[in-house]
Design a protein around this motif. Structure first.
Motif, mmCIF file in Angstrom:
data_model
loop_
_atom_site.group_PDB
_atom_site.id
_atom_site.type_symbol
_atom_site.label_atom_id
_atom_site.label_comp_id
_atom_site.label_asym_id
_atom_site.label_seq_id
_atom_site.Cartn_x
_atom_site.Cartn_y
_atom_site.Cartn_z
ATOM 1 N N LEU A 30 -23.945 11.319 -3.839
ATOM 2 C CA LEU A 30 -22.469 11.038 -4.146
ATOM 3 C C LEU A 30 -22.301 9.744 -4.338
ATOM 4 N N ILE A 31 -21.668 9.447 -5.909
ATOM 5 C CA ILE A 31 -21.626 7.982 -6.328
ATOM 6 C C ILE A 31 -20.192 7.491 -6.047
ATOM 7 N N ASP A 32 -20.030 6.447 -5.322
ATOM 8 C CA ASP A 32 -18.669 5.575 -5.349
ATOM 9 C C ASP A 32 -18.895 4.172 -5.126
ATOM 10 N N MET A 39 -7.596 6.256 3.793
ATOM 11 C CA MET A 39 -6.510 7.158 3.867
ATOM 12 C C MET A 39 -5.400 6.360 3.195
ATOM 13 N N ARG A 40 -5.144 6.575 1.895
ATOM 14 C CA ARG A 40 -4.406 6.082 0.863
ATOM 15 C C ARG A 40 -2.725 6.167 1.368
ATOM 16 N N PRO A 41 -2.311 7.306 2.152
ATOM 17 C CA PRO A 41 -1.013 7.219 2.217
ATOM 18 C C PRO A 41 -0.765 6.169 3.086
ATOM 19 N N LYS A 289 0.203 14.693 -7.220
ATOM 20 C CA LYS A 289 -0.981 14.087 -6.632
ATOM 21 C C LYS A 289 -0.924 14.023 -5.129
ATOM 22 N N ALA A 290 -1.667 14.586 -4.295
ATOM 23 C CA ALA A 290 -1.159 14.825 -2.996
ATOM 24 C C ALA A 290 -2.419 14.708 -2.032
ATOM 25 N N VAL A 291 -2.507 14.512 -0.814
ATOM 26 C CA VAL A 291 -3.732 14.527 0.024
ATOM 27 C C VAL A 291 -4.043 15.889 0.283
ATOM 28 N N PHE A 293 -3.386 18.977 -1.396
ATOM 29 C CA PHE A 293 -4.071 19.605 -2.247
ATOM 30 C C PHE A 293 -5.509 19.005 -2.456
ATOM 31 N N ALA A 294 -5.889 17.529 -2.411
ATOM 32 C CA ALA A 294 -7.118 17.078 -2.405
ATOM 33 C C ALA A 294 -8.007 17.646 -1.362
ATOM 34 N N HIS A 295 -7.437 17.849 -0.130
ATOM 35 C CA HIS A 295 -8.489 18.247 1.001
ATOM 36 C C HIS A 295 -8.706 19.579 0.647
ATOM 37 N N TRP A 324 6.333 17.489 1.368
ATOM 38 C CA TRP A 324 6.096 16.093 1.017
ATOM 39 C C TRP A 324 6.965 15.115 1.961
ATOM 40 N N ILE A 325 6.555 14.012 2.032
ATOM 41 C CA ILE A 325 7.545 13.010 2.660
ATOM 42 C C ILE A 325 7.334 11.646 2.025
ATOM 43 N N VAL A 326 8.423 10.936 1.662
ATOM 44 C CA VAL A 326 8.474 9.744 1.347
ATOM 45 C C VAL A 326 8.937 8.708 2.569
ATOM 46 N N LEU A 353 1.805 11.584 11.310
ATOM 47 C CA LEU A 353 1.129 12.721 11.955
ATOM 48 C C LEU A 353 0.136 13.297 10.763
ATOM 49 N N MET A 354 0.654 13.365 9.662
ATOM 50 C CA MET A 354 0.008 13.943 8.499
ATOM 51 C C MET A 354 -1.241 12.860 8.194
ATOM 52 N N CYS A 355 -1.025 11.375 8.226
ATOM 53 C CA CYS A 355 -2.334 10.558 8.137
ATOM 54 C C CYS A 355 -3.253 10.930 9.038
HETATM 55 C C1 LIG Z 1 -0.279 3.758 -2.087
HETATM 56 C C2 LIG Z 1 -0.423 5.397 -1.821
HETATM 57 C C3 LIG Z 1 0.262 6.076 -1.165
HETATM 58 C C4 LIG Z 1 0.167 7.448 -1.106
HETATM 59 N N1 LIG Z 1 0.952 8.366 -0.171
HETATM 60 C C5 LIG Z 1 0.763 9.539 -0.356
HETATM 61 C C6 LIG Z 1 1.442 10.508 0.795
HETATM 62 O O1 LIG Z 1 2.229 9.742 1.502
HETATM 63 N N2 LIG Z 1 1.194 11.783 0.890
HETATM 64 C C7 LIG Z 1 0.215 12.397 -0.013
HETATM 65 O O2 LIG Z 1 0.052 13.638 -0.117
HETATM 66 N N3 LIG Z 1 -0.402 11.467 -0.874
HETATM 67 C C8 LIG Z 1 -0.205 10.280 -1.039
HETATM 68 N N4 LIG Z 1 -1.033 9.502 -2.008
HETATM 69 C C9 LIG Z 1 -2.064 10.228 -2.910
HETATM 70 C C10 LIG Z 1 -3.271 10.692 -2.318
HETATM 71 O O3 LIG Z 1 -3.785 9.476 -1.543
HETATM 72 C C11 LIG Z 1 -4.219 11.269 -3.249
HETATM 73 O O4 LIG Z 1 -3.579 12.361 -3.738
HETATM 74 C C12 LIG Z 1 -5.538 11.704 -2.563
HETATM 75 O O5 LIG Z 1 -6.043 10.385 -1.778
HETATM 76 C C13 LIG Z 1 -6.257 12.129 -3.777
HETATM 77 O O6 LIG Z 1 -7.681 12.216 -3.348
HETATM 78 P P1 LIG Z 1 -8.986 12.131 -4.307
HETATM 79 O O7 LIG Z 1 -10.206 12.556 -3.335
HETATM 80 O O8 LIG Z 1 -8.586 13.050 -5.603
HETATM 81 O O9 LIG Z 1 -8.894 10.736 -4.706
HETATM 82 P P2 LIG Z 1 -9.203 9.331 -3.501
HETATM 83 O O10 LIG Z 1 -8.833 9.836 -2.436
HETATM 84 O O11 LIG Z 1 -8.258 8.512 -4.127
HETATM 85 O O12 LIG Z 1 -10.696 8.989 -3.719
HETATM 86 C C14 LIG Z 1 -11.244 8.784 -4.972
HETATM 87 C C15 LIG Z 1 -12.569 8.074 -4.695
HETATM 88 O O13 LIG Z 1 -13.109 7.944 -6.071
HETATM 89 C C16 LIG Z 1 -13.741 6.659 -5.986
HETATM 90 N N5 LIG Z 1 -13.879 6.196 -7.511
HETATM 91 C C17 LIG Z 1 -12.727 5.692 -8.264
HETATM 92 N N6 LIG Z 1 -13.085 5.613 -9.273
HETATM 93 C C18 LIG Z 1 -14.564 5.790 -9.289
HETATM 94 C C19 LIG Z 1 -15.654 5.658 -10.305
HETATM 95 N N7 LIG Z 1 -15.427 5.353 -11.445
HETATM 96 N N8 LIG Z 1 -16.960 6.174 -10.170
HETATM 97 C C20 LIG Z 1 -17.136 6.614 -8.860
HETATM 98 N N9 LIG Z 1 -16.130 6.606 -8.132
HETATM 99 C C21 LIG Z 1 -14.906 6.111 -8.138
HETATM 100 C C22 LIG Z 1 -12.712 5.676 -5.181
HETATM 101 O O14 LIG Z 1 -13.420 4.531 -4.704
HETATM 102 C C23 LIG Z 1 -12.331 6.609 -4.194
HETATM 103 O O15 LIG Z 1 -13.276 6.441 -2.985
HETATM 104 C C24 LIG Z 1 -0.862 8.191 -2.028
HETATM 105 C C25 LIG Z 1 -1.713 7.322 -2.652
HETATM 106 C C26 LIG Z 1 -1.607 6.138 -2.884
HETATM 107 C C27 LIG Z 1 -2.511 5.195 -3.798
#
Ligand SMILES: Cc1cc2nc3c(=O)[nH]c(=O)nc-3n(C[C@H](O)[C@H](O)[C@H](O)COP(=O)(O)OP(=O)(O)OC[C@H]3O[C@@H](n4cnc5c(N)ncnc54)[C@H](O)[C@@H]3O)c2cc1C
Length: 381
Positions: A30-32, A39-41, A289-291, A293-295, A324-326, A353-355
């Protein structure tokens, strides 16, 4: 270094995929660059000082399965034709790859003096805003929050900071600007009006069709007007996180990679993409873009990688949109499947709750449940 399976990004997708692959004994690299999963939300709440830091992040080293090797580096290039990922000048060949690097702020070519424009994408961003805004409130005679972007991040952050200023006993102007002519264009008129009425009631100066033309760290030029000494935040869009992808790919304007139904890349069946990095088309539209769908996407991609390893056919990803909720600090707007509109404090509670449900440990889930029962009582700045 050789590894069979490489995952780029340890966010929502990457963590789900690591655990799914580890259940079957697969070794993963895993590269990060980030040492924590975030938990970005909850970042807008953290930036305003309404939730504690520990709920929002967990060290990756504590939560990854033992079969996962973590490389703390940012990937700068993915060469799909030569099956190699480049990070910090090192090359990592792969047999299977999952691209899960999410998205990063897009400044659309604008530059600002260092540390004067605040994006909100990482834990560090949120902690910086929390600390800097506190000092700003203490030192600025006429505080003025200026936010670029009327998406969910911009609105949530503006309200989180505005209510923080109020809690600190300061009167603080709030201006939110966006070059788009309409607020939240995907909403029906009645729902959009609900948000507009709330913002107006908070005294927000909402300027649509207007961009930040320039900001020298002291004065912002906004639609021909000057704003003196604002606390400036950038939430005006995101784009793909890896700078260079070499290969035959189709992309959205924000860089997201178009994927096949099983989340693999067309022309590269051993490469999967999920979460914010992927353009997943469902009923003719690219998913937001949403948690959630990512999960589920991370888990699904990992299962398909496993099927591929065993010579079995992969399966299509069929995500269910739960809604979704804002959250806007004191109220909210949201939509829950199969078609229920949510407003007010209920949405704020459901957001916490979602977080919690998507969080990284049982204690964090409990912490979020406490916030859901009693929102906006978090630690002060
Ligand atoms: C401020 C904010 C509020 C949000 N609110 C909501 C909400 O209320 N509800 C909701 O559903 N979604 C929300 N989202 C969107 C949600 O957080 C994302 O859809 C979700 O996290 C996407 O998951 P992911 O794994 O694709 O990306 P992430 O969870 O963002 O993970 C990406 C990972 O990749 C790493 N990375 C970045 N660049 C590189 C690189 N070049 N090389 C290697 N690793 C890298 C990062 O460090 C990170 O760990 C929000 C996002 C933000 C920023």
């Amino acid at each position: 270094m050789h590894s069979k399976t490489v995952i780029v990004g340890g966010g929502v997708v990457g963590c789900q995929a690591c655990h799914e692959l580890a259940r079957h004994g697969s070794e993963v690299l895993l590269i990060d660059p980030s040492p924590v999963a975030t938990m970005r939300p909850a970042l807008p709440d953290l930036a305003g000082g309404w939730v504690p830091e520990w709920i929002v992040q967990r060290p990756l080293a504590d939560m990854l399965p033992s079969q996962t090797v973590l490389v703390p580096a940012a990937v700068s290039r993915i060469d799909l034709d030569h099956q190699v990922v480049v990070a910090n000048g090192d090359s990592f060949p792969y047999q299977q790859l999952l691209i899960a690097a999410g998205s990063i702020p897009n400044f659309h070519g604008m530059t600002f003096p260092p540390e004067t424009m605040h994006p909100l994408n990482t834990l560090t961003d949120a902690l910086t805003i929390r600390a800097t805004f506190n000092t700003y409130l203490q030192e600025t005679p006429h505080p003025h929050i200026l936010v670029a972007g009327t998406g969910y991040t911009g609105l949530e952050l503006a309200m989180s900071l505005s209510f923080r200023a109020r809690a600190a006993g300061r009167t603080c102007a709030v201006t939110i600007v966006d070059p788009a002519p309409e607020l939240l264009p995907s909403l029906p008129d009645q729902q959009r009006q609900y948000v507009l009425d709330f913002l107006m009631a908070q005294g927000v100066d909402l300027r649509l069709g207007v961009a930040i033309d320039a900001f020298d760290g002291q004065r912002a030029q906004v639609g021909g007007q000057t704003i003196e000494a604002p606390f400036a935040c950038w939430a005006a869009g995101t784009h793909f996180a890896v700078p260079d992808i070499a290969g035959t790919v189709e992309r959205e304007p924000d860089g997201r990679l178009h994927v096949a139904a099983d989340l693999s890349l067309p022309h590269y069946p051993a490469v999967f993409v999920a979460g914010d990095s992927a353009a997943i088309t469902r009923r003719g539209r690219v998913l937001r873009k949403a948690v959630n769908f990512a999960h589920y996407g991370g888990r699904h991609a990992a299962r398909n990688m496993r099927r591929q390893q065993r010579g079995k056919p992969t399966r299509p990803f069929r995500p269910v949109d739960l809604g979704w909720i804002v959250p806007l600090h004191d109220t909210s707007i949201g939509w829950l499947a199969p078609g229920i509109w949510i407003h007010g404090r209920l949405g704020v509670r459901l957001h916490h709750l979602m977080c919690g449900l998507r969080n990284y440990s049982f204690s964090r889930l409990l912490g979020c449940l406490r916030l859901a029962l009693n929102p906006n009582q978090g630690p002060s700045l």
